[in-house]
Design a protein around this motif. Structure first.
Motif, short mmCIF file in Angstrom:
data_model
loop_
_atom_site.label_atom_id
_atom_site.label_comp_id
_atom_site.label_asym_id
_atom_site.label_seq_id
_atom_site.Cartn_x
_atom_site.Cartn_y
_atom_site.Cartn_z
N ASP A 218 0.81 -1.12 -0.07
CA ASP A 218 -0.11 0.04 0.04
C ASP A 218 0.94 1.11 0.00
OD1 ASP A 218 -1.78 1.98 0.37
OD2 ASP A 218 -2.97 1.33 2.20
N PHE A 219 1.00 1.90 -1.37
CA PHE A 219 1.98 3.02 -1.29
C PHE A 219 1.21 4.11 -1.68
CE2 PHE A 219 4.37 -0.61 -3.00
CZ PHE A 219 5.49 -0.62 -2.32
N SER A 242 13.42 0.85 -6.31
CA SER A 242 14.03 -0.17 -5.73
C SER A 242 13.16 -1.15 -5.00
CB SER A 242 15.11 0.16 -4.50
OG SER A 242 16.35 0.72 -5.58
N THR A 243 12.21 -1.68 -5.87
CA THR A 243 11.06 -2.72 -5.36
C THR A 243 11.07 -3.58 -6.16
OG1 THR A 243 9.37 -1.52 -6.70
CG2 THR A 243 9.78 -0.64 -4.24
N TYR A 244 10.20 -4.76 -5.99
CA TYR A 244 10.05 -6.04 -6.76
C TYR A 244 8.67 -6.62 -6.51
CZ TYR A 244 11.67 -8.12 -2.74
OH TYR A 244 11.70 -8.86 -1.35
N ALA A 249 4.21 -3.66 -8.28
CA ALA A 249 2.61 -3.97 -8.75
C ALA A 249 1.92 -2.81 -7.99
CB ALA A 249 2.10 -5.13 -8.85
N GLY A 250 2.04 -2.80 -6.72
CA GLY A 250 1.11 -2.00 -6.19
C GLY A 250 1.52 -0.47 -6.19
N SER A 279 1.24 -9.00 -15.06
CA SER A 279 0.18 -9.07 -14.03
C SER A 279 -0.75 -8.04 -14.43
CB SER A 279 0.61 -9.14 -12.45
OG SER A 279 1.16 -7.91 -12.10
N LEU A 280 -0.49 -7.00 -14.95
CA LEU A 280 -1.16 -5.82 -15.17
C LEU A 280 -1.85 -5.80 -16.33
CD1 LEU A 280 1.52 -2.91 -14.29
CD2 LEU A 280 -0.35 -3.91 -12.85
#
Length: 405
Positions: A218-219, A242-244, A249-250, A279-280
């Motif tokens: 949740d961003f 710097s995410t994965y 996706a979130g 996934s999008l």
């Protein structure tokens, strides 16, 4: 539809042929050769584990179809990495205690850092799959920190350097960046490397850095703050992630509600991204991503066979970077076993030092001193496209050769 893979037992066995179940060192002609594979098999990282295991399974299946190792078939023994160094080290102890002394896989660099010392004090060998912290191998120093551990993933610094090189060339006017990442070693190392790679950080303005715990999805608060606080003109703005996985996706889904991708000139990410774009369902934003692999980057027979094998498992879907890493673990063990002529772990360890094999990107060598595979990094420019395979248009791929670190 892609299958959902979930482990319900402590150990799962794949690719079994022949009889018996020998541990390391057995040379009986009718024995199988067991390769232990540690990966997250459920929970938030379950999809990652599925991809790692699928890649290793493809390599094992190919080796067995070619006759195995001197007629002996390979057997993949999968155990759950869990989510912490404690669960990962227990998984390694369980495998070695069960006589499985050729071990591979693993996702988390922190977990690899905990398991490598355990392997060092055992007769076993470890080839890490996705772990990419810079100190995991001797890619920087030239000397491997552990005599019994090897790595096939590109180091964090290699990934960051590659995307910085390409972004610096393609978007020289972008000098102001907002940063959002997971607050752990890999996340911060990739940002530091990216920033330093852009002209050594000279002239780069960091507008806002936001670091969040692993598994954050949740961003909304962070995206809202980023959108409200963008600095300068659109053509000079960039966002570095710097995410994965579910985190990326979130962020993307929540960023769209604020029209954030349309307010910046470049969105860049270091780490596996293709699975997120898939996934999008055709709605992925314009993205520049750096990681070990993109299926469209390599025109080699090995890559074609790899892509086809994965597609046969998943209704025509393309493999991702984690699948590739698991595949390299399997290929490395196959090559070392063939060279050693035995599954004795000490002889396999010796064979791994300097072993060369054909991978999807071409010939791969594991450094005799560094214990690091010399794989390139792929920078991919992608955008969602409902009419393309996996809902992704791979606009361009740039292969950045291994630079020795």
């Amino acid at each position: 539809m892609r299958k959902v893979w979930l482990a319900s037992a402590a150990l799962l066995v794949f690719g079994v042929a022949g009889c018996g179940s020998a541990g390391g060192g057995s040379n009986a002609a009718d024995d199988v050769i067991r390769i232990g594979f540690i990966a997250p098999t459920q929970g938030a990282f379950g999809e990652i584990g599925e991809n790692l295991v699928d890649g290793a399974r493809i390599a094992v299946d190919q080796a067995n179809a070619a006759g195995g190792i001197d007629g002996r078939q390979l057997e993949l023994v999968v155990t759950d990495e869990g989510t912490s160094p404690q669960t990962a080290t227990q998984a390694a102890r369980d495998l070695v205690g069960d006589g499985v002394e050729l071990v591979g896989g693993m996702f988390s660099s922190a977990n690899c850092g905990a398991v490598a010392p355990i392997i060092e004090q055992s007769p076993a060998v470890l080839i890490t799959g996705s772990c990419a912290s810079n100190e995991q191998t001797g890619a920087f120093t030239g000397q491997a920190p552990f005599t019994r551990t090897f790595g096939v993933a590109a180091r964090d610094r290699s990934t960051a350097d590659a995307v910085a090189e390409v972004i610096g060339q393609r978007f020289p006017q972008v000098r102001t960046f907002d940063v959002l990442g997971f607050d752990y070693k890999w996340g911060r190392e990739t940002w530091d490397g990216f920033r330093d790679g852009l002209d050594g950080g000279a002239g780069i303005t960091v507008n806002r850095e936001q670091w969040l715990p692993l598994n954050t999805t949740d961003f909304r608060a962070q995206v809202s703050a980023m959108s409200r606080g963008l600095a300068g003109e659109r053509d000079g703005r960039g966002v570095f992630l710097s995410t994965y996985g579910a985190g990326t996706a979130g962020f993307i889904q929540q960023a769209e509600s604020f029209d954030l991708p349309q307010q910046i000139a470049v969105l860049a990410n270091a780490g596996e991204y293709y699975n997120v774009a898939r996934s999008l369902n055709g709605r992925a934003p314009d993205m520049w991503n750096a990681y070990d692999y993109n299926y469209a980057a390599f025109d080699t027979p090995v890559n074609q066979e790899f892509v086809e094998a994965y597609g046969a498992m998943h209704d025509g879907a393309r493999p991702v970077g984690w699948t590739y890493q698991g595949y390299l673990v399997g290929l490395a063990y196959t090559a070392a076993l063939q060279e050693a002529g035995t599954d004795d772990p000490e002889q396999v360890r010796t064979a791994l030092e300097g072993v060369t094999f054909d991978g999807p990107s071409g010939p791969v060598t594991i450094g005799a001193e560094s214990h690091q595979a010399d794989i390139p990094t792929v920078v991919s420019h992608t955008v969602g496209a409902p009419d393309q395979p996996d809902g992704i248009d791979v606009v361009e791929t740039i292969v950045v050769p291994y630079g020795g670190r």
